[in-house]
Design a protein around this motif. Sequence first.
Motif, PDB file in Angstrom:
ATOM      1  N   HIS A  14       1.073  -1.109   0.356  1.00 24.35           N
ATOM      2  CA  HIS A  14      -0.206   0.304   0.191  1.00 24.35           C
ATOM      3  C   HIS A  14       0.776   1.188   0.171  1.00 24.35           C
ATOM      4  N   ASP A  61       6.541   1.532   5.930  1.00 24.89           N
ATOM      5  CA  ASP A  61       5.624   1.267   5.961  1.00 24.89           C
ATOM      6  C   ASP A  61       5.057   1.509   4.657  1.00 24.89           C
ATOM      7  N   GLY A  62       4.243  -0.053   4.281  1.00 27.84           N
ATOM      8  CA  GLY A  62       3.706   0.223   2.844  1.00 27.84           C
ATOM      9  C   GLY A  62       4.548   0.394   1.499  1.00 27.84           C
ATOM     10  N   GLU A 121      -5.227   0.668   3.516  1.00 30.17           N
ATOM     11  CA  GLU A 121      -4.675   0.042   3.445  1.00 30.17           C
ATOM     12  C   GLU A 121      -4.542  -0.005   5.954  1.00 30.17           C
ATOM     13  N   GLU A 122      -3.952   1.390   5.897  1.00 23.21           N
ATOM     14  CA  GLU A 122      -4.048   2.147   6.621  1.00 23.21           C
ATOM     15  C   GLU A 122      -5.102   2.116   8.032  1.00 23.21           C
ATOM     16  N   HIS A 126       6.958  -5.965   3.400  1.00 20.37           N
ATOM     17  CA  HIS A 126       6.588  -5.459   3.620  1.00 20.37           C
ATOM     18  C   HIS A 126       7.100  -5.150   5.001  1.00 20.37           C
ATOM     19  N   GLN A 179       7.759  -4.869  11.433  1.00 24.30           N
ATOM     20  CA  GLN A 179       7.195  -3.624  12.668  1.00 24.30           C
ATOM     21  C   GLN A 179       7.516  -4.047  14.156  1.00 24.30           C
ATOM     22  N   HIS A 196      -1.876  -7.404   7.300  1.00 24.75           N
ATOM     23  CA  HIS A 196      -1.645  -7.674   5.832  1.00 24.75           C
ATOM     24  C   HIS A 196      -2.665  -7.017   4.941  1.00 24.75           C
TER      25      HIS A 196
HETATM   26 ZN   LIG Z   1       1.468  -1.315   5.859  1.00 26.76          ZN
END
Ligand SMILES: [Zn+2]
Length: 415
Positions: A84, A95-96, A129-130, A193, A196, A362
């Motif tokens: 994303h 992130d993404g 997505e978030e 990805h 995290q 995800h």
């Molecule tokens: Zn993400």
Amino acid sequence: MSKRNPHIDSSRLRSLLDGVNAFGFNPQTGGFNRVGYGPADMAVRAWFMEEMRKDGLTVRRDGVANIFGRFGPADGPSVLVGSHLDTVPEGGAFDGVLGVCVALECVRAMRDAGIEPAMAVEVVATAEEEGRFGGMLGSQAIAGVATAAWVDAATDAGGTRLVEAMHDCGLDPRGTLGAARAPGSVRAFLELHIEQGPVLEDRGIPIGIVHTVAGVVNLTVRLAGAANHSGTTPMHMRADALAGLAAVAHAVPHVLQRHGHDNSRITIGKADIHPNFIHTVPGKAEFVVNIRDTDDAVIRALEQAMRAVVADAAEANRLEYAIDEHSRMAPVALDPDLIGLLHQEADRLGVASLDMPSGAGHDAQTMQTLCPSALLFVPSRGGVSHAPDEWTDWEDIEKGAALVLAALVRLVGES
Ligand SMILES: [Zn+2]
């Protein structure tokens, strides 16, 4: 044309990532702000489509603003690869966006090596997505699991309705349902990805290959006692809702010890007390118990134990209580054949990889309902994400990208 081994061009990948991150950057905080369907999110999508067009890909945007760039045969099934482009407010640089940029770099590498795939590769950047409106809307639309009722009801934290936000972006909310891909038309989905979390860094392993995405249950708990003067109400005559909340929070480690496993998580991350005033015994408390595990039976055992804890805490503190299920998502096992292929390719490349679960949700878990899907992690320094400090070493990114490239080449074949 003589074919060469395709290889990742790290500096080209870096400048693509920098190009995306020019959108929504806040120089005051160092954070990135491309919240789903906001101006920066829509602008970066238009820019990325233009980049893919310049690479000679066939580019399109669907009804929810997922964007696709197709490389290879114009017709027939395809392998989707990507992630994303939207961020949380004040999010990080990886992130993404990293997964989307790696996907396009893989296609560029294949093209430069003279590879003509037998089956098309589609680079995809999913929408929302978030979680401005709940999350994973783009992949849910592709997988055909988004419903009209859900789209109509969704609102963001500020009260803006999803349908209004989509209208403002020139999107027709009914296009959500039209974005569904026919079963069989997508042969596989690959997503790279950032982890995290701290596991890969801690173990010194550059790649994680995810076997299961954890499920999650959110229980909204309301405790009601009596608000009263903090000076005049004797301690033994109180019905203090915060005392009840505290008892529930205190019990969490015990519940995990009795019913949990390595992948179990229980969090009370959101809580409100009422009236929330210095001189008043709190009469009401409302909080959310967030329960995660990779095994549905474990989630249910933890949930049952937490429900009993709430009942006990309420009784001990003379409180009324109510528990409502706010949301529930079952754990998702990703495709075993794709996972096997990724481990094989990692071994062939001489890159260490770890078989691991994902504690965070995800797009790959949604895509698994449509087609075989896989999720690869690269390490997050200090386990940090959703913050400007988010960082992944380029050495690790190159290994992850090389693995996606090797897997893609195997999946689509050469014509
Ligand atoms: Zn993400």
